[in-house]
Design an enzyme around this catalytic site. Sequence first.
Site, short mmCIF file in Angstrom:
data_model
loop_
_atom_site.label_atom_id
_atom_site.label_comp_id
_atom_site.label_asym_id
_atom_site.label_seq_id
_atom_site.Cartn_x
_atom_site.Cartn_y
_atom_site.Cartn_z
N TYR A 33 -77.47 -47.84 -7.27
CA TYR A 33 -77.95 -48.44 -7.93
C TYR A 33 -79.92 -48.90 -8.50
CZ TYR A 33 -80.32 -51.95 -4.85
OH TYR A 33 -81.25 -52.69 -3.62
N ARG A 52 -86.01 -42.70 -10.23
CA ARG A 52 -85.62 -42.74 -9.01
C ARG A 52 -83.49 -42.66 -9.58
NH1 ARG A 52 -87.39 -48.30 -6.28
NH2 ARG A 52 -86.07 -48.75 -7.58
N ARG A 100 -58.61 -42.99 0.35
CA ARG A 100 -59.14 -42.84 0.60
C ARG A 100 -59.64 -41.92 1.59
NH1 ARG A 100 -60.50 -45.07 5.47
NH2 ARG A 100 -62.59 -46.18 6.26
N LYS A 148 -81.34 -45.55 -2.97
CA LYS A 148 -80.68 -46.54 -3.21
C LYS A 148 -80.01 -47.09 -2.97
CE LYS A 148 -82.73 -50.86 -6.00
NZ LYS A 148 -83.16 -50.94 -4.84
N GLU A 181 -90.91 -52.68 5.19
CA GLU A 181 -90.77 -53.40 3.02
C GLU A 181 -89.99 -54.57 4.27
OE1 GLU A 181 -88.57 -50.98 1.08
OE2 GLU A 181 -86.82 -49.84 2.41
N LEU A 206 -88.23 -47.99 0.77
CA LEU A 206 -88.33 -47.02 -0.78
C LEU A 206 -89.12 -47.17 -1.58
CD1 LEU A 206 -84.88 -46.73 -2.45
CD2 LEU A 206 -86.13 -48.97 -3.27
N1 PDD Z 1 -84.87 -54.39 -4.42
N2 PDD Z 1 -87.59 -52.15 -1.29
C1 PDD Z 1 -85.94 -53.07 -0.75
C2 PDD Z 1 -84.77 -51.90 0.20
C3 PDD Z 1 -85.77 -52.62 -2.01
O1 PDD Z 1 -84.38 -53.22 -2.06
C4 PDD Z 1 -86.00 -53.21 -3.08
C5 PDD Z 1 -85.69 -53.36 -4.42
C6 PDD Z 1 -87.32 -52.59 -3.13
C7 PDD Z 1 -88.52 -52.80 -4.53
O2 PDD Z 1 -88.70 -51.41 -5.40
P1 PDD Z 1 -88.63 -52.23 -7.21
O3 PDD Z 1 -90.18 -51.94 -7.46
O4 PDD Z 1 -88.33 -50.85 -7.76
O5 PDD Z 1 -87.27 -53.17 -7.37
C8 PDD Z 1 -87.91 -52.10 -2.10
C9 PDD Z 1 -84.30 -54.69 -5.96
C10 PDD Z 1 -85.00 -55.86 -6.23
C11 PDD Z 1 -82.70 -56.04 -5.38
O6 PDD Z 1 -82.14 -54.58 -4.53
O7 PDD Z 1 -81.95 -56.82 -6.30
#
Ligand code: PDD
Length: 286
Positions: A33, A52, A100, A148, A181, A206
């Site tokens: 996503y 990405r 499945r 992601k 993070e 990430l």
């Molecule tokens: N999350 N690290 C993780 C684990 C994340 O899920 C996210 C973003 C980030 C920051 O990435 P970016 O700057 O590209 O948004 C870092 C999104 C916002 C979410 O899951 O809603």
Amino acid sequence: MPRIAYVNGRYVAHADACVHIEDRGYQFADGVYEVCEVARGYIVDMKRHLDRLDRSLGELKIAWPMARAAFQIVIREVVRRNRVVNGLVYMQVTRGVAGRDFLFPANTRPAVVVTAKKVDPTQVSKRAEEGIRVVTVPENRWDRVDIKSVGLLPNVLAKEKAKAAGAQEAWFVDTDGNVKEGGSSNAWIVTKDGALVTRPAEHGILRGITRTTLFDVAAKLGLKIEERYFSVSEAREAREAFISSATTIAMPVVAIDGTPIANGHPGSVTLSLRQAFFDIAEKSPA
Ligand code: PDD
């Protein structure tokens, strides 16, 4: 006005939007996503987010559900149909629908969903004026968090833990005591001499798009960036701390595990990054 979602080729009422029970995203978290910020009628950093997405899909050997140019049209259309001026657009691609079986199905079309949501910018600004609190939790995710993926259960549990402690984000910490993070954000500190510190993206985090764009913002503001490990104890002693994500931009952190950072108020470096972000980020009209 009813919300509209895009689901596998059709724009449908959000309330009625469904995917199949054998969607592999539902059964195996076999999908990826992206979330883009929408600000003042612009989709922010769409190119970097789609780059990405391309990488995440490639790592999992999931095909693009349509040409990238067509996907951009869908994203814009969903933002427009929902009249989102400030908020976010969410896009998800899974390997598709198949009986499945753990093995990749042959000839299955990837499934795609795009939604958009309004967010009140004054609420977000208010939160930035107050800052957020974080708690630390041991890292318990798989080692491919560079993808992601929609497999976010450890993140869900970590953020619940944060909420139970009166905090708004959880920071995953590695076995050496270094901050990785947040549950849905990247983690940063500002040292006493004003340098920005964030963990190298090659090491178990990430590569956040907001993080990448904040490198550009820091360069414009003449701020030094140190891409290196930092420990929880260094963070507690830092001049400032903050998180970054598409939905928070640079958001001040004012306490870690209940310990206030500096005077317990948002830091000026974080707020200047936050202020400069929109002007420097890439913006596509919705
Ligand atoms: N999350 N690290 C993780 C684990 C994340 O899920 C996210 C973003 C980030 C920051 O990435 P970016 O700057 O590209 O948004 C870092 C999104 C916002 C979410 O899951 O809603």
